[in-house]
Design a protein around this motif. Structure first.
Motif, PDB file in Angstrom:
ATOM      1  N   GLU A 182       0.855  -1.178   0.000  1.00  0.00           N
ATOM      2  CA  GLU A 182       0.000   0.000   0.000  1.00  0.00           C
ATOM      3  C   GLU A 182       0.893   1.230   0.000  1.00  0.00           C
ATOM      4  N   VAL A 183       0.323   2.333  -0.424  1.00  0.00           N
ATOM      5  CA  VAL A 183       1.114   3.539  -0.612  1.00  0.00           C
ATOM      6  C   VAL A 183       0.496   4.669   0.191  1.00  0.00           C
ATOM      7  N   THR A 184       1.294   5.341   1.001  1.00  0.00           N
ATOM      8  CA  THR A 184       0.841   6.574   1.632  1.00  0.00           C
ATOM      9  C   THR A 184       1.459   7.726   0.834  1.00  0.00           C
ATOM     10  N   SER A 185       1.242   8.940   1.282  1.00  0.00           N
ATOM     11  CA  SER A 185       1.793  10.054   0.521  1.00  0.00           C
ATOM     12  C   SER A 185       3.315  10.022   0.513  1.00  0.00           C
ATOM     13  N   THR A 186       3.911   9.374   1.500  1.00  0.00           N
ATOM     14  CA  THR A 186       5.364   9.403   1.578  1.00  0.00           C
ATOM     15  C   THR A 186       6.013   8.028   1.580  1.00  0.00           C
ATOM     16  N   ALA A 265      -4.974   4.327   1.262  1.00  0.00           N
ATOM     17  CA  ALA A 265      -4.783   5.439   2.187  1.00  0.00           C
ATOM     18  C   ALA A 265      -4.511   6.761   1.487  1.00  0.00           C
ATOM     19  N   ASN A 266      -4.016   6.647   0.273  1.00  0.00           N
ATOM     20  CA  ASN A 266      -3.571   7.878  -0.376  1.00  0.00           C
ATOM     21  C   ASN A 266      -4.629   8.472  -1.300  1.00  0.00           C
ATOM     22  N   ALA A 267      -5.708   7.709  -1.513  1.00  0.00           N
ATOM     23  CA  ALA A 267      -6.696   8.171  -2.478  1.00  0.00           C
ATOM     24  C   ALA A 267      -7.485   9.357  -1.920  1.00  0.00           C
ATOM     25  N   ILE A 576      -1.289  -2.115   6.435  1.00  0.00           N
ATOM     26  CA  ILE A 576       0.100  -2.511   6.674  1.00  0.00           C
ATOM     27  C   ILE A 576       0.845  -1.420   7.447  1.00  0.00           C
ATOM     28  N   THR A 577       0.669  -0.191   6.992  1.00  0.00           N
ATOM     29  CA  THR A 577       1.380   0.921   7.626  1.00  0.00           C
ATOM     30  C   THR A 577       0.977   1.049   9.096  1.00  0.00           C
ATOM     31  N   CYS A 578      -0.344   0.854   9.366  1.00  0.00           N
ATOM     32  CA  CYS A 578      -0.830   0.961  10.744  1.00  0.00           C
ATOM     33  C   CYS A 578      -0.102  -0.026  11.651  1.00  0.00           C
ATOM     34  N   GLN A 643       1.817   9.884   8.263  1.00  0.00           N
ATOM     35  CA  GLN A 643       1.265   8.529   8.204  1.00  0.00           C
ATOM     36  C   GLN A 643       2.264   7.468   8.621  1.00  0.00           C
ATOM     37  N   VAL A 644       3.520   7.837   8.677  1.00  0.00           N
ATOM     38  CA  VAL A 644       4.514   6.906   9.199  1.00  0.00           C
ATOM     39  C   VAL A 644       5.121   7.554  10.430  1.00  0.00           C
TER      40      VAL A 644
END
Lengths: 667, 202
Positions: A182-186, A265-267, A576-578, A643-644
């Motif tokens: 998955e992709v967050t903004s960063t 998450a990034n949408a 995943i990031t969470c 987000q991270v």
């Protein structure tokens, strides 16, 4: 210098023709075969051996931040099928501020070959090879390498056989387990399973996925492992599957990761077409007419049409429209001022809940004819049952919207949820559609005699019907009392219920006594109602409930009103990031110690399953997915965290919030 | 684990700082001030109202050699400077590293290669290169007359040091500038650059 370089390149590319080895600056290359012969119909192996000088390196299929992977174009005078390069395990090579993926020392790039038919005695294999060899500076090279092998039925291992055997030990294996990213903004988050604990390192096939020089932090769960890595500045296709090699230097495996669509998450927030939302709002408004809180009021109104023809047609509709616009404006103003509010925001205020409970009880009593005769209660009774002027109609509309508001909140969620995060004009349009739908049935009744004729004829049955409707109002009161409980405490609810009992008693009493005592009794009823409401809202929850950290909008509002520092964590099991954040940052001992402070609270919203309250909360921050971390300093300020997370980011934010509260309260 | 965490913390702390100041496509290109090969101080803001191309270069890098040896880079410079586009060749190689040159040497190179940049600029301490997140030589940027970054990335679509590939590749700078000059948006705004790493001061 340049010319010299060209000259050198020219010599290498021409001079090595028809040979199986070549030498370039700082590198030797060779074309080798595992066997001395080829046999038709069998998979055999040839390879390109790259042997750079000490401290120089060549590249993997994704070279990393700079550099270039070697390329091989195969040719043969026979019908030979050439497979893809089997890349040995690369390693990250730090060059100044960049990281490259490649090989130091001799490396064999193996390729499977298959001779289809034995039509010749000897086959020639030619490889047009290009490479880049680098230390800090880089030198490209080209060569054409050739070997000739006899075609035979029996094949023997060549002198290079050891090289092939050694290389096979260093090849990654295919991995059957699934992987998701998955992709967050960063950042990019990757989740997969690992065969054993080791220092695993992720190599993406594509060069534009991750920042190659970024650190890779793994979090291990019982059945899976997650890693979060800074995203490449060039990453643009989050919806396509991505291939990775995961290696600890000794072994490695390939994974194909599919996008973790659940997270997204990034949408941007889902953009439903406005017309659809308007339609939802319109029908929502229409259906709102038969909700238990609204139906009694409107039924009375409708019945009044059958009794009187002197009716002002537009007062009611305008009253409804203006009320909805007023609601929308208040929300817009509050939003502009930075408050996070949604539709039904007033229902988060227990005092208003109590007020509505008393109002609904009063209406029920009115329907039961328990109000004192001759006292025109704010014209309510009159406007609902008798002839009506514009003003009376108008306030019937206002009243209808007020009593409808508790029903609207749960019922109209989708359209209103969208309205909350839409531009101002869209918000107003959605509210207008809602108001039109809500006002339509009554307006039609008042405008058209054909519609009015559909209503049953007046008669004695009306009295019974009116009494029945009173129960619907009480049903709403029961619901409100339950909401009040979740906002305050069981003691608070006891205050409210006692208040309602005393209130009804005093109203009933006022109908039994003469004029002066009647007014006194009514005033007493109102005073008593107000007193009990305030008392009820002043109770606080028991301590055990306070540390219970499930997110709810009410709890957040309450904690903020009490000048608490609140960390809200919106998470989900599939995010995943969470999971990485929870392991790496939120489980930190220093941070946990901070939560021991009675003025610091931690609320967790679990979005694993759909949850409207969390959806609306995310919408307030223009998010449509998790993770979302927000730290509140009471009502003074709020800070959205990245987000991270790292422990320090969270700790600093909480300490900053504490300072702000101290500063604000000491002034 | 603790070391990892510390590292992550550090990188997290700096990441936002970088992203605020650093160049990003479709946002204002950060201003800078550098000395050119004639000792003149040149600022990006001097060229407001014009298209500006930034070209990171290192004359010894084989990928730069590919584009200069074939006259590809120079012809781009000539073609667009004639159309009033400002072309800035920037050298971020630190002293003692590959590609670092004196002003005199830079002018010699320009003359010898028949290059036609508007200015050759020196960024020895690497500040401007890092501000633009320039990674490789060549690494190309286009800035529009409003000062916004319209393109960042590779010079063309084939990542190789082989001059024979130039003709087969799509040149992103040509494509971007031609679109912009024709009043159209840039179709590919961001690509991964290829080439040698920039030899920054460590």
């Amino acid at each position: 210098m340049v010319r010299l370089l060209y000259l050198l390149l020219l010599i290498f590319s021409v001079g090595v023709f028809a040979q199986n080895t070549a030498t370039g600056p700082h590198i030797e290359v060779a074309l080798v075969s595992e066997h001395n012969q080829v046999r038709a119909g069998e998979t055999q192996w040839v390879g390109i051996l790259l042997n750079p000088d000490k401290d120089w390196h060549t590249y993997w299929l994704n070279p990393g931040d700079s550099g270039e992977a070697p390329t091989i174009q195969w040719h043969s005078d026979a019908d030979i099928e050439f497979g893809d390069i089997h890349w040995p395990l690369p390693k990250p090579i730090q060059v100044a501020h960049l990281v490259n993926y490649g090989y130091e020392g001799a490396t064999l790039l193996m390729v499977p070959i298959n001779l289809k038919q034995a039509t010749k005695e000897r086959v020639a294999i030619r490889a047009n090879l290009s490479w880049l060899v680098c230390k800090e500076d880089c030198i490209p090279g080209w060569a054409t390498l050739t070997i000739a092998l006899p075609v035979a039925d029996t094949i023997t291992l060549s002198e290079h056989q050891n090289l092939f055997e050694q290389t096979r030990l260093n090849l990654p294996e295919k991995h059957k387990d699934t992987a998701q990213f998955e992709v967050t903004s960063t950042h990019l988050g990757l989740q997969t399973t690992l065969p054993y604990q080791s220092d695993w390192y992720v190599f993406p096939f594509r060069g534009d996925v991750i920042a190659h020089n970024a650190n890779q932090v793994w979090a291990h769960q019982p059945n899976s492992a997650q890693v979060v890595i800074s995203l490449s500045d060039y990453f643009a296709t989050p919806s396509e599957p991505l291939n990775f090699l995961i290696s600890d230097g000794k072994s490695g495996f390939y994974v194909k990761a599919i996008p973790n669509n659940a997270s997204n998450a990034n949408a941007p927030p889902p953009s439903q077409p406005l017309w659809l939302m308007l339609l939802f709002a319109f029908f929502g408004g229409l259906i709102l007419n038969i909700m238990p809180c609204v139906l009694p009021i409107l039924s009375m109104k409708a019945l009044s049409f059958t009794q009187s023809q002197k009716t002002n047609h537009w007062g009611y509709s305008i009253g409804v429209l203006v009320s909805f616009w007023l609601f929308a404006s208040i929300i817009l103003v509050l939003k502009e001022a930075g408050s996070a509010v949604g539709w039904g925001f007033h229902l988060q205020e227990p005092l208003l809940i109590a007020g509505l409970a008393f109002l609904f009880t009063l209406i029920a009593m009115m329907l039961w004819d328990l109000l004192p005769k001759g006292i025109n209660l704010a014209g309510v009774g009159q406007s609902l049952t008798g002839e009506s002027t514009f003003t009376q109609q108008f306030f019937t509309g206002v009243l209808a919207v007020i009593v409808a508001s508790p029903c609207t909140a749960p019922f109209m969620a989708t359209a209103l949820g969208v309205a909350m995060i839409s531009p101002m004009l869209d918000t107003l349009a959605i509210f207008t559609a809602l108001a039109v739908g809500f006002a339509l049935p009554m307006t039609l009744l008042s405008l058209s005699t054909r519609f009015a004729n559909l209503l049953p004829k007046p008669g004695a049955w009306m009295q019974t019907f009116k009494h029945f409707l009173g129960f619907l109002m009480l049903a709403t009161v029961v619901w409100l009392a339950w909401v009040f409980l979740s906002q305050t405490s069981s003691f608070g609810q006891l205050w409210l219920l006692s208040g309602l009992l005393g209130f009804t008693f005093l109203i009933w009493l006022s109908a039994k006594v003469n004029r002066v005592y009647c007014v006194m009794s009514l005033l007493l009823a109102i005073t008593f109602a107000a007193f009990c409401s305030v008392k009820g809202t002043q109770t606080t929850k028991v301590v055990s409930e306070q540390k219970n950290n499930h997110f709810s909008a009410q709890k957040l509002t309450e904690l903020r009103n009490n000048d608490h520092v609140v960390l809200v964590n919106m998470t989900a099991d599939w995010c995943i990031t969470c999971k990485v954040n929870e392991q790496v940052a939120l489980n930190n001992a220093d941070l946990q110690a901070l939560f021991e402070d009675s003025k610091v609270d931690y609320l967790v919203g679990d979005w694993t399953n759909k949850n409207q309250a969390i959806y609306e909360y995310l919408g307030q921050y223009q998010r449509s997915g998790v993770p979302l971390y927000v730290v509140y300093a009471g009502n003074h300020s709020k800070q959205v965290l990245p987000q991270v997370l790292t422990p320090d980011i969270v700790i600093n934010a909480i300490q900053q919030a504490k300072k702000e509260i101290n500063h604000a309260t000491s002034n | 684990m603790q070391r990892l965490t510390k590292w992550l913390m550090l990188s997290m702390l700096f990441a936002p700082l970088l992203s605020i100041a650093a160049a990003k496509v479709d946002t204002l290109a950060p201003d800078f001030k550098l000395q050119d090969s004639f000792g003149k101080t040149v600022s990006l803001s001097d060229f407001k109202g014009k298209y500006v191309v930034l070209e990171w270069t290192n004359h010894l890098c084989p990928y730069v050699v590919k584009h200069y040896g074939s006259d590809n880079m120079q012809s781009l410079q000539r073609q667009y400077t004639q159309k009033d586009v400002v072309w800035l060749s920037i050298i971020s190689s630190a002293e003692g590293k590959q590609g670092h040159v004196s002003a005199q040497k830079a002018n010699e190179l320009t003359q010898k290669r028949s290059a036609a940049p508007s200015h050759v600029l020196f960024d020895e301490d690497g500040q401007v290169g890092r501000l633009y997140k320039a990674k490789t030589t060549p690494h190309m940027y286009i800035i529009n007359p409003q000062g916004k970054l319209s393109y960042a990335g590779a010079i063309d679509s084939i990542k190789s040091a082989n001059p024979a590939d130039i003709a087969k590749a799509t040149n992103y700078v040509t494509a971007g500038l031609n679109n912009l000059l024709a009043g159209k948006p840039v179709t590919q705004k961001l690509t991964k650059p290829y080439g040698c790493s920039i030899k920054y001061k460590s």
